[in-house]
Design a protein around this motif. Structure first.
Motif, mmCIF file in Angstrom:
data_model
loop_
_atom_site.group_PDB
_atom_site.id
_atom_site.type_symbol
_atom_site.label_atom_id
_atom_site.label_comp_id
_atom_site.label_asym_id
_atom_site.label_seq_id
_atom_site.Cartn_x
_atom_site.Cartn_y
_atom_site.Cartn_z
ATOM 1 N N LYS A 30 36.254 44.354 47.688
ATOM 2 C CA LYS A 30 35.551 43.439 48.593
ATOM 3 C C LYS A 30 35.897 41.975 48.310
ATOM 4 O O LYS A 30 35.031 41.120 48.155
ATOM 5 N N ALA A 31 37.165 41.666 48.267
ATOM 6 C CA ALA A 31 37.633 40.328 47.902
ATOM 7 C C ALA A 31 37.138 39.236 48.848
ATOM 8 O O ALA A 31 36.901 38.110 48.429
ATOM 9 N N ALA A 32 36.956 39.550 50.116
ATOM 10 C CA ALA A 32 36.552 38.538 51.095
ATOM 11 C C ALA A 32 35.036 38.408 51.229
ATOM 12 O O ALA A 32 34.554 37.517 51.918
ATOM 13 N N TYR A 33 34.273 39.269 50.578
ATOM 14 C CA TYR A 33 32.811 39.268 50.702
ATOM 15 C C TYR A 33 32.182 38.718 49.423
ATOM 16 O O TYR A 33 32.551 39.126 48.321
ATOM 17 N N GLY A 34 31.249 37.795 49.548
ATOM 18 C CA GLY A 34 30.558 37.250 48.375
ATOM 19 C C GLY A 34 31.531 36.723 47.347
ATOM 20 O O GLY A 34 31.572 37.189 46.215
ATOM 21 N N GLN A 35 32.319 35.724 47.727
ATOM 22 C CA GLN A 35 33.423 35.272 46.884
ATOM 23 C C GLN A 35 32.998 34.552 45.608
ATOM 24 O O GLN A 35 33.846 34.204 44.798
ATOM 25 N N ASP A 36 31.698 34.353 45.406
ATOM 26 C CA ASP A 36 31.250 33.760 44.148
ATOM 27 C C ASP A 36 31.146 34.806 43.038
ATOM 28 O O ASP A 36 30.901 34.470 41.882
ATOM 29 N N ILE A 37 31.389 36.075 43.363
ATOM 30 C CA ILE A 37 31.386 37.179 42.398
ATOM 31 C C ILE A 37 32.697 37.949 42.540
ATOM 32 O O ILE A 37 33.188 38.163 43.640
ATOM 33 N N VAL A 38 33.244 38.361 41.419
ATOM 34 C CA VAL A 38 34.445 39.190 41.385
ATOM 35 C C VAL A 38 34.031 40.587 40.926
ATOM 36 O O VAL A 38 33.361 40.732 39.906
ATOM 37 N N THR A 39 34.407 41.601 41.691
ATOM 38 C CA THR A 39 34.205 42.988 41.270
ATOM 39 C C THR A 39 35.526 43.723 41.424
ATOM 40 O O THR A 39 36.316 43.400 42.314
ATOM 41 N N GLY A 40 35.765 44.672 40.557
ATOM 42 C CA GLY A 40 36.999 45.423 40.682
ATOM 43 C C GLY A 40 37.242 46.333 39.505
ATOM 44 O O GLY A 40 36.351 46.567 38.677
ATOM 45 N N ALA A 53 42.631 53.114 29.873
ATOM 46 C CA ALA A 53 41.320 53.522 30.380
ATOM 47 C C ALA A 53 40.925 52.629 31.546
ATOM 48 O O ALA A 53 41.052 51.405 31.476
ATOM 49 N N THR A 54 40.451 53.228 32.628
ATOM 50 C CA THR A 54 40.011 52.461 33.788
ATOM 51 C C THR A 54 38.605 51.937 33.538
ATOM 52 O O THR A 54 37.727 52.684 33.133
ATOM 53 N N VAL A 55 38.418 50.637 33.759
ATOM 54 C CA VAL A 55 37.120 50.002 33.565
ATOM 55 C C VAL A 55 36.757 49.183 34.793
ATOM 56 O O VAL A 55 37.631 48.630 35.453
ATOM 57 N N GLY A 56 35.475 49.114 35.079
ATOM 58 C CA GLY A 56 34.981 48.274 36.150
ATOM 59 C C GLY A 56 34.622 46.909 35.604
ATOM 60 O O GLY A 56 34.244 46.778 34.447
ATOM 61 N N ALA A 57 34.744 45.899 36.447
ATOM 62 C CA ALA A 57 34.444 44.534 36.021
ATOM 63 C C ALA A 57 33.584 43.838 37.068
ATOM 64 O O ALA A 57 33.793 44.017 38.269
ATOM 65 N N VAL A 58 32.618 43.061 36.602
ATOM 66 C CA VAL A 58 31.794 42.200 37.445
ATOM 67 C C VAL A 58 31.745 40.851 36.745
ATOM 68 O O VAL A 58 31.390 40.770 35.573
ATOM 69 N N ALA A 59 32.126 39.788 37.455
ATOM 70 C CA ALA A 59 32.155 38.457 36.849
ATOM 71 C C ALA A 59 31.874 37.402 37.911
ATOM 72 O O ALA A 59 32.138 37.609 39.092
ATOM 73 N N ASN A 60 31.323 36.272 37.472
ATOM 74 C CA ASN A 60 31.111 35.177 38.422
ATOM 75 C C ASN A 60 32.397 34.382 38.593
ATOM 76 O O ASN A 60 33.293 34.439 37.757
ATOM 77 N N ARG A 61 32.495 33.648 39.706
ATOM 78 C CA ARG A 61 33.695 32.873 39.998
ATOM 79 C C ARG A 61 33.269 31.538 40.599
ATOM 80 O O ARG A 61 32.431 31.485 41.484
ATOM 81 N N SER A 62 33.872 30.454 40.123
ATOM 82 C CA SER A 62 33.561 29.126 40.658
ATOM 83 C C SER A 62 34.712 28.527 41.450
ATOM 84 O O SER A 62 34.535 27.517 42.115
ATOM 85 N N GLU A 63 35.899 29.147 41.392
ATOM 86 C CA GLU A 63 37.065 28.671 42.138
ATOM 87 C C GLU A 63 37.822 29.871 42.703
ATOM 88 O O GLU A 63 37.858 30.923 42.079
ATOM 89 N N SER A 64 38.412 29.688 43.876
ATOM 90 C CA SER A 64 39.251 30.733 44.476
ATOM 91 C C SER A 64 40.627 30.150 44.750
ATOM 92 O O SER A 64 40.751 28.985 45.132
ATOM 93 N N TYR A 65 41.653 30.980 44.572
ATOM 94 C CA TYR A 65 43.035 30.568 44.796
ATOM 95 C C TYR A 65 43.702 31.544 45.755
ATOM 96 O O TYR A 65 43.376 32.724 45.788
ATOM 97 N N ASP A 66 44.670 31.052 46.527
ATOM 98 C CA ASP A 66 45.426 31.927 47.411
ATOM 99 C C ASP A 66 46.613 32.522 46.652
ATOM 100 O O ASP A 66 46.789 32.273 45.466
ATOM 101 N N ALA A 67 47.431 33.305 47.340
ATOM 102 C CA ALA A 67 48.562 33.986 46.710
ATOM 103 C C ALA A 67 49.604 33.015 46.168
ATOM 104 O O ALA A 67 50.358 33.348 45.255
ATOM 105 N N ASP A 68 49.650 31.798 46.712
ATOM 106 C CA ASP A 68 50.616 30.796 46.258
ATOM 107 C C ASP A 68 50.097 29.952 45.100
ATOM 108 O O ASP A 68 50.791 29.065 44.616
#
Length: 85
Positions: free
Chosen positions: A33-43, A50-65
């Protein structure tokens, strides 16, 4: 080794999705859900295979460049709270 050294991790403090990709095996972090609630990162990422889930806050967003696209004040939005839940 979960204590792996990431020389460039200090520059990733604003966008935790980038930081998570730096510590992940092969640099692969799958953000959900990268485009939804962009102040939180989940993935998902792999640490030592080992596969792990992550939840973290985010204060800045960057594009692919690598250009900064959004800056927030660090507060949690209602969308971000729903995404984290």
């Amino acid at each position: 080794d979960l204590n792996r050294v990431c020389d460039d991790i200090a520059g990733c403090t604003g966008d935790t999705a980038i930081a998570l990709s730096r510590i992940a095996d092969n640099g692969e972090f799958f953000e959900t859900k990268a485009a939804y609630g962009q102040d939180i990162v989940t993935g998902f990422l792999r640490l030592n295979g080992a596969t792990v889930g992550a939840v973290a806050n985010r204060s800045e967003s960057y594009d692919a460049d690598g250009n900064k696209t959004e800056v927030s004040d660090g507060t949690l939005s209602s969308r971000g709270a729903r995404k984290a839940a």
